[in-house]
Design an enzyme around this catalytic site. Structure first.
Site, PDB file in Angstrom:
ATOM      1  N   ARG A 175       0.805  -1.226   0.000  1.00  0.00           N
ATOM      2  CA  ARG A 175       0.000   0.000   0.000  1.00  0.00           C
ATOM      3  C   ARG A 175       0.837   1.274   0.000  1.00  0.00           C
ATOM      4  O   ARG A 175       0.453   2.291   0.570  1.00  0.00           O
ATOM      5  CB  ARG A 175      -0.966   0.013   1.194  1.00  0.00           C
ATOM      6  N   SER A 225     -11.571  -0.670   2.199  1.00  0.00           N
ATOM      7  CA  SER A 225     -10.923  -1.136   3.421  1.00  0.00           C
ATOM      8  C   SER A 225     -10.209   0.032   4.090  1.00  0.00           C
ATOM      9  O   SER A 225      -9.350   0.675   3.484  1.00  0.00           O
ATOM     10  CB  SER A 225      -9.928  -2.249   3.078  1.00  0.00           C
ATOM     11  N   GLU A 295      -5.299   2.692   5.851  1.00  0.00           N
ATOM     12  CA  GLU A 295      -4.975   2.456   4.445  1.00  0.00           C
ATOM     13  C   GLU A 295      -5.584   3.546   3.584  1.00  0.00           C
ATOM     14  O   GLU A 295      -5.015   3.980   2.590  1.00  0.00           O
ATOM     15  CB  GLU A 295      -5.517   1.084   4.018  1.00  0.00           C
TER      16      GLU A 295
END
Length: 302
Positions: A175, A225, A295
């Site tokens: 990420r 998410s 995230e």
């Protein structure tokens, strides 16, 4: 007349330039304050011209894709906000390569690969972001990630220069990427795929789509998410075990379907989201000693 607006409409058609535009119109959560100047270019030349203008004029510039993994604070964003979803072309090149512009949906890119019997992008069939955003985050799902299939990208670097950057120079990790850290503007990406069997590729994509639709709260606006996966653990399970599923602040709720998602059940503000994120982080830390790192990208002013 506003000098920045006057300058921008010299670089592109006036209908592509909006002043004080609500960024809730461009985010999956349907939240976010206004952007001072929101521009929607449809060519590389327009993107490059606006970016170089901003550098030269000392005006802050923020680059957005389709806003799927993003929370814009309620105060909005100062300066120029450049939305790249107008760059959405996908084309096939020789040797199993697909070139997708940064504003194209990564889902559509995976479907394009299926149509041409190319395998490698199946994992992306349920990721809602744009190609540019997928590169920024090294997006991944179900055991695959962008770095597995990316060859190179055409970008504008921090000096405003057009550069073809090989994947080896992007420092793609979980990420994260050099592209995001240094604020490069992705114009297009080249994916190197392999020839496969259409029915096999489709079967895998159908299975992953079923898994996503059965587990994720797609019926509500969300930013996907919210938290990164802690080493050796799962954020969603920690949140669930902490008894936070269904917790709500304003219109933002920890999804009752998947605890790793925070959904807008009606009228949520960015502040609702941020307060609920902070509450989740605090509770999980107190109960399990685990720091949950976001995230989702959080930008803008309070």
């Amino acid at each position: 007349m506003d000098i920045i607006y006057t300058d921008l409409i010299k670089l592109m058609d006036a209908e592509k330039v909006k002043v004080n535009e609500p960024l809730s119109n461009f985010s999956y959560t349907k939240t976010g304050g206004p952007g001072d100047y929101v521009v929607t270019p449809t060519s590389y030349e327009e993107v490059h011209a606006v970016y170089k203008y901003a550098l030269g004029a000392g005006v802050p510039v923020t680059i957005l894709g389709n806003g799927s993994n993003l929370i814009v604070r309620d105060g909005g964003i100062r300066g120029i906000v450049m939305i790249l979803t107008g760059l959405d072309e996908i084309r096939l090149e020789d040797g199993g390569r697909i070139v997708a512009q940064s504003g194209a949906a990564i889902i559509e890119t995976s479907r394009f690969a299926l149509e041409h019997r190319l395998t490698g992008l199946e994992f992306a069939c349920g990721i809602p972001g744009s190609v540019g955003g997928a590169l920024y985050m090294n997006a991944g799902a179900y055991g695959g990630e962008v770095s597995d299939v990316l060859k190179e990208a055409l970008v504008i670097d921090g000096a405003g220069e057009l550069v073809t950057m090989p994947v080896e120079e992007m420092d793609l990790a979980y990420r994260s990427s050099r592209l995001a850290r240094e604020g490069f503007v992705v114009l297009e990406a080249t994916f190197e795929l392999k020839v496969g069997v259409y029915d096999d590729i489709k079967a895998k994509m159908d299975d992953l789509t079923f898994q996503r639709e059965s587990k994720q709260p797609l019926e509500y606006p969300s930013c996907g998410s919210v938290f990164k996966r802690p080493p050796g653990l799962f954020a969603g399970k920690l949140i669930q075990d902490a008894g936070l599923q269904g917790q709500q602040i304003g219109g933002a709720q920890v999804s009752t379907k998947h605890a790793g998602f925070i959904v807008n059940v009606g009228g949520a503000t960015a502040t609702d989201y941020l307060e609920l994120i902070a509450h989740v982080q605090k509770t999980v830390k107190e109960k399990f000693g685990v720091d949950l790192e976001t995230e989702v990208k959080i930008i803008g002013e309070d």
